[in-house]
Motif scaffolding. Structure first.
Motif, PDB file in Angstrom:
ATOM      1  N   TYR A  39       0.772  -1.303  -0.098  1.00 21.37           N
ATOM      2  CA  TYR A  39      -0.102   0.099  -0.021  1.00 21.37           C
ATOM      3  C   TYR A  39       0.759   1.518   0.078  1.00 21.37           C
ATOM      4  CZ  TYR A  39      -4.616  -2.096   0.614  1.00 21.37           C
ATOM      5  OH  TYR A  39      -5.771  -2.892   0.254  1.00 21.37           O
ATOM      6  N   THR A  91       3.503  -1.234   5.210  1.00 22.24           N
ATOM      7  CA  THR A  91       2.687  -2.416   5.026  1.00 22.24           C
ATOM      8  C   THR A  91       2.962  -3.700   5.964  1.00 22.24           C
ATOM      9  OG1 THR A  91       2.323  -1.803   2.807  1.00 22.24           O
ATOM     10  CG2 THR A  91       1.341  -3.917   3.025  1.00 22.24           C
ATOM     11  N   ASP A 168      -8.586   2.267  -0.409  1.00 25.36           N
ATOM     12  CA  ASP A 168      -9.122   1.737  -1.587  1.00 25.36           C
ATOM     13  C   ASP A 168     -10.528   2.306  -1.786  1.00 25.36           C
ATOM     14  OD1 ASP A 168      -6.911   0.167  -2.301  1.00 25.36           O
ATOM     15  OD2 ASP A 168      -7.833  -1.578  -1.086  1.00 25.36           O
ATOM     16  N   VAL A 172     -11.758   3.869   6.518  1.00 30.16           N
ATOM     17  CA  VAL A 172     -11.262   2.957   7.557  1.00 30.16           C
ATOM     18  C   VAL A 172     -10.954   3.734   8.821  1.00 30.16           C
ATOM     19  CG1 VAL A 172      -9.579   1.463   8.068  1.00 30.16           C
ATOM     20  CG2 VAL A 172     -10.620   1.250   5.728  1.00 30.16           C
ATOM     21  N   SER A 188      -6.198  -1.294   9.499  1.00 34.02           N
ATOM     22  CA  SER A 188      -5.920  -2.367   8.771  1.00 34.02           C
ATOM     23  C   SER A 188      -7.084  -2.309   7.418  1.00 34.02           C
ATOM     24  CB  SER A 188      -6.805  -3.763   9.596  1.00 34.02           C
ATOM     25  OG  SER A 188      -5.830  -4.004  10.558  1.00 34.02           O
ATOM     26  N   ALA A 189      -6.392  -3.150   6.380  1.00 28.64           N
ATOM     27  CA  ALA A 189      -7.177  -3.151   5.172  1.00 28.64           C
ATOM     28  C   ALA A 189      -7.493  -4.636   4.361  1.00 28.64           C
ATOM     29  CB  ALA A 189      -6.125  -2.513   3.801  1.00 28.64           C
ATOM     30  N   ARG A 190      -8.691  -4.917   4.285  1.00 30.58           N
ATOM     31  CA  ARG A 190      -9.112  -5.929   3.493  1.00 30.58           C
ATOM     32  C   ARG A 190      -8.873  -7.276   4.514  1.00 30.58           C
ATOM     33  NH1 ARG A 190      -7.587  -5.491  -2.636  1.00 30.58           N
ATOM     34  NH2 ARG A 190      -8.754  -3.626  -3.242  1.00 30.58           N
ATOM     35  N   GLY A 191      -8.300  -7.214   5.577  1.00 36.31           N
ATOM     36  CA  GLY A 191      -8.131  -8.258   6.289  1.00 36.31           C
ATOM     37  C   GLY A 191      -6.639  -9.109   5.967  1.00 36.31           C
ATOM     38  N   GLU A 192      -6.048  -8.632   4.849  1.00 37.01           N
ATOM     39  CA  GLU A 192      -4.668  -9.073   4.193  1.00 37.01           C
ATOM     40  C   GLU A 192      -3.575  -8.388   4.787  1.00 37.01           C
ATOM     41  OE1 GLU A 192      -5.168  -9.938  -0.429  1.00 37.01           O
ATOM     42  OE2 GLU A 192      -5.892  -7.990  -0.043  1.00 37.01           O
ATOM     43  N   SER A 210      -4.158   3.339  -1.017  1.00 40.00           N
ATOM     44  CA  SER A 210      -4.540   2.356  -2.151  1.00 40.00           C
ATOM     45  C   SER A 210      -3.506   1.225  -2.257  1.00 40.00           C
ATOM     46  CB  SER A 210      -5.025   3.134  -3.196  1.00 40.00           C
ATOM     47  OG  SER A 210      -3.894   3.603  -4.032  1.00 40.00           O
ATOM     48  N   VAL A 211      -4.159   0.233  -2.753  1.00 38.75           N
ATOM     49  CA  VAL A 211      -2.983  -0.649  -3.324  1.00 38.75           C
ATOM     50  C   VAL A 211      -2.234  -0.278  -4.627  1.00 38.75           C
ATOM     51  CG1 VAL A 211      -2.746  -3.011  -4.604  1.00 38.75           C
ATOM     52  CG2 VAL A 211      -4.540  -2.846  -2.728  1.00 38.75           C
TER      53      VAL A 211
END
Length: 219
Positions: A39, A91, A168, A172, A188-192, A210-211
């Motif tokens: 990210y 990240t 993204d 959040v 956190s983002a998307r759990g990933e 963003s990614v």
């Protein structure tokens, strides 16, 4: 303990020094070996972008890494260090409790606190109170690093506030704190992945994440 332990943060323990790697050695290779997405600041940021360094476990697995935006920071106290504008995005790959690379112990799961710790210690690597000389900096750094670790383990404590920022394009909640040296946030983002960030001279309130579609664009 919510955050990574001292023993379990073998990748995190290099956070203070890993940012000092010369630019010539900051290659994209380590980033490409990660099993999680990286990210950075979203397209609203139009300034310079650059690679920093990845952190790995004992077995070579990439655990976390940082990307820079704005001025490449100098240690605060160096000529121009106080006037720089930068934001660094950390990240951290999301992972459960796992065996250490040498098989001798167990590493804690990575959490938002892991990202907060890396961001807090990362900011310290570019901080140097003007009244301190070189001989006193190590003592100051040890003390402040311990404080950063304790703060990262108490994200619901009074030192932190909540700041909502887009990741993204989706709002959040982030844990956020300021100091005389700059600001730190973590979420956190998307759990990933877990996202940490730190900066100085740039407001955190207008940031978005963003990614990174092509990490090579930072090289």
């Amino acid at each position: 303990m919510e955050t990574t332990s001292r023993a379990g943060a073998e990748g995190a323990s290099n956070a203070v020094t890993e940012e000092e790697v010369p630019a010539a050695r900051r290659t994209v290779d380590g980033y490409l070996q990660a099993s999680f997405p990286w990210y950075g600041l979203d397209e609203a940021f139009t300034g310079q972008r650059w690679l920093m360094q990845v952190g790995t476990a004992a077995d070579g697995t990439v655990q976390h890494g940082s990307t820079g935006h704005g001025d490449e920071p100098l240690v605060r106290g160096d000529s121009g260090g106080d006037k720089q504008r930068f934001a660094v995005v950390v990240t951290v790959g999301s992972s459960p409790v796992r065996r250490s690379g040498d098989g001798t112990g167990v590493l804690d799961a990575t959490t938002v606190s892991s990202a907060a710790w890396l961001a807090g210690s990362g900011l310290l690597s570019y901080t140097w109170p003007a009244q301190l000389d070189h001989t006193l900096r190590d003592d100051w750094l040890d003390q402040q690093t311990e404080t950063a670790f304790e703060l990262a383990d108490d994200l619901d404590g009074p030192a932190w506030s909540v700041l909502s920022l887009p990741v993204d394009g989706v709002p959040v909640p982030f844990h956020y704190r300021e100091s005389e040296y700059g600001w730190v946030l973590a979420g956190s983002a998307r759990g990933e992945v877990h996202i940490g960030a730190y900066g100085r001279g740039m407001s955190a309130y207008g940031l978005g994440f963003s990614v990174i579609a092509d990490i090579a664009t930072y090289a």
